[in-house]
Design an enzyme around this catalytic site. Structure first.
Site, PDB file in Angstrom:
ATOM      1  CG  ASP A  18      31.275  70.681 -30.304  1.00 34.05           C
ATOM      2  OD1 ASP A  18      30.997  70.102 -29.249  1.00 34.05           O
ATOM      3  OD2 ASP A  18      30.427  71.293 -30.983  1.00 34.05           O
ATOM      4  CE  LYS A  21      35.412  72.789 -24.463  1.00 38.61           C
ATOM      5  NZ  LYS A  21      34.902  72.825 -25.830  1.00 38.61           N
ATOM      6  N   GLY A  45      29.852  67.160 -23.085  1.00 39.86           N
ATOM      7  CA  GLY A  45      30.214  66.050 -23.957  1.00 39.86           C
ATOM      8  C   GLY A  45      31.621  66.069 -24.502  1.00 39.86           C
ATOM      9  CG  HIS A  46      34.933  67.539 -22.535  1.00 43.68           C
ATOM     10  ND1 HIS A  46      34.765  68.581 -23.409  1.00 43.68           N
ATOM     11  CD2 HIS A  46      35.064  68.095 -21.320  1.00 43.68           C
ATOM     12  CE1 HIS A  46      34.773  69.710 -22.732  1.00 43.68           C
ATOM     13  NE2 HIS A  46      34.948  69.446 -21.467  1.00 43.68           N
ATOM     14  CD  GLN A 226      28.697  74.445 -22.908  1.00 42.82           C
ATOM     15  OE1 GLN A 226      29.015  75.178 -21.999  1.00 42.82           O
ATOM     16  NE2 GLN A 226      28.062  73.322 -22.710  1.00 42.82           N
TER      17      GLN A 226
HETATM   18  P1  GDP Z   1      35.294  68.964 -26.765  1.00 43.55           P
HETATM   19  O1  GDP Z   1      33.906  69.058 -26.227  1.00 43.55           O
HETATM   20  O2  GDP Z   1      35.913  70.297 -26.986  1.00 43.55           O
HETATM   21  O3  GDP Z   1      36.168  68.029 -25.976  1.00 43.55           O
HETATM   22  O4  GDP Z   1      35.195  68.350 -28.205  1.00 43.55           O
HETATM   23  P2  GDP Z   1      34.455  67.006 -28.679  1.00 43.55           P
HETATM   24  O5  GDP Z   1      34.816  65.911 -27.784  1.00 43.55           O
HETATM   25  O6  GDP Z   1      33.032  67.260 -28.975  1.00 43.55           O
HETATM   26  O7  GDP Z   1      35.105  66.846 -30.085  1.00 43.55           O
HETATM   27  C1  GDP Z   1      36.373  66.527 -30.225  1.00 43.55           C
HETATM   28  C2  GDP Z   1      36.422  65.310 -31.124  1.00 43.55           C
HETATM   29  O8  GDP Z   1      37.577  65.400 -31.881  1.00 43.55           O
HETATM   30  C3  GDP Z   1      36.537  64.007 -30.357  1.00 43.55           C
HETATM   31  O9  GDP Z   1      35.916  62.974 -31.077  1.00 43.55           O
HETATM   32  C4  GDP Z   1      38.036  63.771 -30.285  1.00 43.55           C
HETATM   33  O10 GDP Z   1      38.397  62.411 -30.151  1.00 43.55           O
HETATM   34  C5  GDP Z   1      38.462  64.328 -31.600  1.00 43.55           C
HETATM   35  N1  GDP Z   1      39.792  64.919 -31.623  1.00 43.55           N
HETATM   36  C6  GDP Z   1      40.394  65.674 -30.683  1.00 43.55           C
HETATM   37  N2  GDP Z   1      41.601  66.071 -31.120  1.00 43.55           N
HETATM   38  C7  GDP Z   1      41.743  65.555 -32.357  1.00 43.55           C
HETATM   39  C8  GDP Z   1      42.773  65.634 -33.365  1.00 43.55           C
HETATM   40  O11 GDP Z   1      43.797  66.282 -33.188  1.00 43.55           O
HETATM   41  N3  GDP Z   1      42.526  65.002 -34.533  1.00 43.55           N
HETATM   42  C9  GDP Z   1      41.406  64.301 -34.795  1.00 43.55           C
HETATM   43  N4  GDP Z   1      41.264  63.710 -35.976  1.00 43.55           N
HETATM   44  N5  GDP Z   1      40.407  64.212 -33.879  1.00 43.55           N
HETATM   45  C10 GDP Z   1      40.593  64.833 -32.697  1.00 43.55           C
END
Ligand code: GDP
Length: 426
Positions: A18, A21, A45-46, A226
Site C-alpha cells: 500500500d 505503487k 488493489g492499486h 504488496q
Molecule cells: P498501492 O497498492 O501501493 O498502489 O497503494 P494503494 O493504492 O493501496 O494506496 C495508495 C493510496 O494513496 C491511494 O489512495 C493513492 O491515491 C494515494 N496516494 C498515492 N500517492 C499519494 C501521495 O503522494 N499523497 C497522498 N495524499 N496520497 C497518495
C-alpha cells in the site's frame, strides 16, 4: 529512471504494501512501452486517480490507463478470471480501450471459487489477516502441482477432468476444517466454460513477448504488488503473502532472466502502515496513529480495513533495499505529514538491550524490538503544489535527506498528493 542503458525496471513496495505503487507506476508508465504484473492476484488493489476519476486496479497493471502501453499479466500471478473481466468492463465503461493491449500468460494459474472457500475456512483457524480472495490456496495448489492454468482452458475436456478432482479434494478439506461450505462442481464447470472464450484470446506466451521487447530495447516496467515485508521468504513470516514480492520474484514471475532487469525502484511511504496482524515496531501512539490514518486515508483499497499507522522505519527500508537490490526510492505521501510539528524516524531497533540494525528473522523478536527514534522538525506548510525539490520547505528536504541516508539509496521521486501531476523528480 529510463535511459539508454536502463530499459527494464522493477518497481516494488519496500514496506508492508500500500505504498502508492499504483500511482508511481501510472506516472512512470507514461514513458514505458510495456507494464507487467508478475506476482500476487486480486488481493493487490492499486489506486490511481486521474482527474476526477479513481481507478482501483486489482489485477490489470496500472499501465493500462495509458493508451500506448501494452500490459502483461505474468506466469507468477494467480488470476481470478471473473474479477479480471469486471475490471476490464469497468475500464471500458469509463472510456479506456484495452483492445490488443492486454495479454495474460498462458502459464498463469487460476483462482477459482473453491480457493475462496478454502481461504475463508483456513483464515478462521490461522488468523493471518488474509484478504480471503483465495490467493493463498491457489498458490498452495500451484506448488502442490495440482493447479489449473490458463493454458488448460484450451482443452476444456481436460479442464473439466481436473476440476472434478480438485473440487472433490477441496470439499474433503473443507470438511476437515469443519466448514459447512461446499464447492459445487457444476457451477465451477459452467463458470470456466463461460469464461474460456473470453480469456483464451488474451492468453499468450507472456515471457516470450517480454523477452522480445527487452531485446528490442523497449521500455519495460515490472510492477510488483504488496511489499518486501510481505514476501513469503523475506517478510514477517507467517504474516506474509503467498508469493515473492521482492525484485527477484519479478524475473521468475514475468518469465525473463534476472540479467534482463536493469534497475529497481522501491516505493516507500514517508511513514509506515500495515494491514494484517503481524508486528509493526514503529506503530504510533493512539492520537498520532489515528491522525496519520485520517490524513493519509489509510483504509484498504480492496477490503476497506483500517490500516495500522506509524513512523518511518529505516530498518525496514534498509532491509528492503538490500533484499531487492534497489537502485532508487520513491517517497510517497509526503503531504500527509504536512501538519505535524515533530516527526519521529525509527533509525534502528533495540532488541534485548542491544542495538540492532538488521531485521530479525523471527516475528516474535520483531514484536519485542524497541525502535530507536530520532525526532525531526516538521515543516507545517502544504507541499501538494510543489514540483521541484528545491521548492520544498527546508525541514521537508532535511527529512528526505535523512530517509535517503538511513536507507542507503537515493530518493528519485517524491509524491505530494494523489494526482498524477503531484510528483517531484529529483
Ligand atoms: P498501492 O497498492 O501501493 O498502489 O497503494 P494503494 O493504492 O493501496 O494506496 C495508495 C493510496 O494513496 C491511494 O489512495 C493513492 O491515491 C494515494 N496516494 C498515492 N500517492 C499519494 C501521495 O503522494 N499523497 C497522498 N495524499 N496520497 C497518495
Amino acid at each position: 529512471m529510463f535511459d539508454a542503458k536502463t530499459t527494464c525496471i522493477v518497481v516494488v513496495g519496500a514496506q508492508w504494501g500500500d505504498e502508492g505503487k499504483g500511482k508511481l507506476v501510472d506516472v512512470l508508465a507514461e514513458r514505458a512501452d510495456l507494464v507487467v504484473r508478475y506476482q500476487g492476484g486480486a488481493n493487490a488493489g492499486h489506486t490511481v486517480v486521474i482527474g476526477e476519476k479513481q481507478f482501483i486496479l486489482r489485477q490489470i497493471p496500472s499501465g493500462i490507463l495509458h493508451s500506448g502501453v501494452t500490459c502483461l499479466i505474468g506466469n507468477g500471478v494467480v488470476l481470478e478470471p471473473e474479477n479480471l473481466f469486471s475490471e476490464l468492463d469497468s475500464l471500458h465503461e469509463r472510456g479506456i480501450d484495452t483492445t490488443g493491449r492486454l495479454f495474460i500468460s498462458d502459464r498463469a494459474h487460476l483462482v477459482l471459487p473453491y480457493h475462496k472457500l478454502l481461504d475463508a475456512a483456513s483464515e478462521k483457524s490461522q488468523q493471518l489477516g488474509t484478504t480471503g480472495r483465495g490467493i493463498g490456496p491457489a498458490y498452495e495448489d500451484k506448488y502442490g502441482r495440482r493447479g489449473i492454468r490458463v493454458v488448460d482452458l484450451r482443452r476444456i475436456e481436460c479442464a473439466r477432468m481436473l476440476l472434478t478432482e480438485r473440487v472433490r479434494r477441496a470439499n474433503q478439506l473443507l470438511q476437515l476444517m469443519e466448514s459447512t461450505e461446499r464447492a459445487n462442481l457444476d457451477e465451477h464447470v459452467a463458470m470456466l466454460e463461460r469464461l474460456a472464450p473470453r480469456l483464451l484470446p488474451l492468453a499468450a506466451d507472456a515471457g516470450l513477448l517480454l523477452h522480445r521487447a527487452v531485446k528490442a530495447n523497449r521500455r519495460v516496467l515490472l510492477e510488483g504488488a504488496q511489499g518486501a515485508l510481505l514476501d513469503v521468504d523475506h517478510g514477517t513470516y507467517p504474516y506474509v503473502t503467498s508469493s515473492n514480492t521482492t525484485a527477484g520474484g519479478a524475473a521468475v514471475g514475468a518469465g525473463i532472466g534476472p540479467t534482463a532487469i536493469d534497475g529497481g525502484l522501491g516505493i516507500v511511504k514517508a511513514y509506515t502502515t500495515s494491514v494484517g496482524n503481524g508486528p509493526l515496531p514503529t506503530e504510533a501512539e493512539a492520537p498520532h496513529g489515528e491522525r496519520l490514518r485520517r490524513l493519509g486515508g489509510e483504509f484498504g483499497a480492496v477490503t476497506g480495513r483500517p490500516r495500522r499507522c506509524g513512523w518511518f522505519d529505516a530498518t525496514v527500508v534498509r532491509y528492503a533495499t538490500r533484499v531487492n537490490g534497489l537502485t532508487g526510492l520513491a517517497v510517497t505521501k509526503l503531504d500527509v505529514l504536512d501538519t505535524f510539528a515533530e516527526i519521529p524516524i525509527g533509525t534502528m531497533y533495540r532488541l534485548s538491550g542491544e542495538l540492532c540494525e538488521e531485521m530479525p528473522a523471527e516475528v516474535e523478536a520483531l514484536g519485542r524490538v524497541q525502535p530507536v527514534y530520532e525526532v525531526l522538525s516538521g515543516w507545517q506548510q502544504p507541499t501538494g503544489e510543489t514540483r521541484k525539490l528545491a521548492d520544498l520547505p527546508r525541514q521537508a528536504r532535511a527529512y528526505l535527506d535523512r530517509l535517503e541516508m538511513l536507507s542507503g539509496v537515493p530518493v528519485r521521486y517524491v509524491s505530494v498528493g494523489t494526482r498524477r501531476d503531484q510528483i517531484i523528480e529529483t
